[in-house]
Design an enzyme around this catalytic site. Structure first.
Site, PDB file in Angstrom:
ATOM      1  N   LYS A 200       0.822  -1.218   0.000  1.00 14.41           N
ATOM      2  CA  LYS A 200       0.000   0.000   0.000  1.00 14.41           C
ATOM      3  C   LYS A 200       0.859   1.273   0.000  1.00 14.41           C
ATOM      4  CE  LYS A 200      -4.273  -2.034   1.519  1.00 14.41           C
ATOM      5  NZ  LYS A 200      -5.281  -2.261   2.559  1.00 14.41           N
ATOM      6  N   ARG A 239      -3.151 -10.045   5.012  1.00 14.69           N
ATOM      7  CA  ARG A 239      -3.667 -10.142   3.635  1.00 14.69           C
ATOM      8  C   ARG A 239      -2.543  -9.697   2.710  1.00 14.69           C
ATOM      9  NH1 ARG A 239      -6.093  -6.913  -0.104  1.00 14.69           N
ATOM     10  NH2 ARG A 239      -7.794  -7.822  -1.307  1.00 14.69           N
TER      11      ARG A 239
END
Ligand code: HH2
Length: 261
Positions: A200, A239
């Protein structure tokens, strides 16, 4: 939890697995690499992503879920109840709902639910996210979702602070720094904690140390560092796009039970 985006526009793997054959092959490889779960999504939730219609989302994910469900546990990353129901009929065992709202669908389908915190929608969530106390507010929201899940009769619940969903770099770092408190909250309520930092944008900012932020393909090291941190704090599931790296880190930091002890 291995990430499998059957989308043209996901920020990291967009376009790579839009064809069903490729997506199925990727899911198969993630199970072979040791993923405990593969998370299949048909709609990107990156900031500014174009929303996808129900029929298109179903077309993307259902054949992939049907093909992979016999190989291992599948979660479906969706905010649409109809997609969730169809995914469960196709073999999904966990609903990964990034809407941030109470969701009766998991109880209705008799499967598990990932309850994630989100401020705003993908269209506007990164414009100007604000909190008085991000850790207290996110944890309180998740405690409310856990209570809602329990009263709706959902047996398996995962709490997720929603890294990058309506959060600045500082908000994301504060949530990671205090994730042990979320682990304690979840444990008290019989739930697990899931964290998704993989590749991210905030990692690219922090890892660059004030220089030009690193792009998505240069965030592997920071991804591994953040996942190692999270697991060492007792987070039960991460994740990730790279299952092999996360699994090696998991083996190094040990089981969540041992970390909590
Ligand atoms: N992050 C993304 C998507 N789904 N689900 C949970 N529970 N937690 C997360 O942090 C999370 C999530 C965004 O990552 P990705 O799927 O790689 O990208 P995109 O939304 O562009 O498809």
């Amino acid at each position: 939890m291995g990430v499998l985006n059957v989308t043209p526009d996901s920020f990291f793997d967009g376009g790579r697995y839009l064809e069903h054959d490729r997506a199925i092959e990727r899911g198969r490889a993630m199970f072979a690499d040791g993923a405990d779960l593969v998370d299949v999504g048909g709609e990107s939730t990156r900031p500014g992503a174009t929303p996808v219609g129900e029929a298109e989302e179903l077309r993307r994910v259902l054949p992939v879920i049907e093909a992979l469900a016999p190989l291992g546990p599948i979660s479906v990353d969706t905010t649409k109840p109809a997609v969730a129901r169809a995914a469960v009929a196709a073999g999904a065992v966990l609903l990964n709902d990034v809407s941030g709202s109470p969701w009766p669908v998991a109880a209705e389908c008799g499967v598990g639910w990932v309850a994630m915190h989100r401020q705003g929608t993908p269209a506007d969530m990164q414009r100007d996210p604000r909190y008085d106390d991000v850790v207290a507010e996110v944890h309180a929201h998740l405690a409310g979702l856990l209570a809602a899940a329990r009263s709706a009769g959902v047996a398996e619940v995962w709490l997720d602070p929603g890294i990058g969903f309506g959060k600045t770099v500082a908000h994301n770092l504060a949530l990671l720094a205090h994730v042990r408190e979320l682990v304690a909250l979840a444990q008290d309520g019989g739930a697990g904690v899931l964290v998704g930092t993989s590749n991210k944008g905030f990692l690219g900012v922090v890892a660059a140390g004030g220089g030009e932020p690193l792009g998505p393909s240069d965030r592997a090291e920071a991804t591994l560092a953040s996942n190692t941190w999270a697991m060492a704090q007792g987070v039960d599931m991460v994740r990730v796009h790279d299952v092999v790296a996360a699994l090696q880190a998991a083996r190094l930091v040990g089981t969540p039970e041992r970390q909590r002890g």
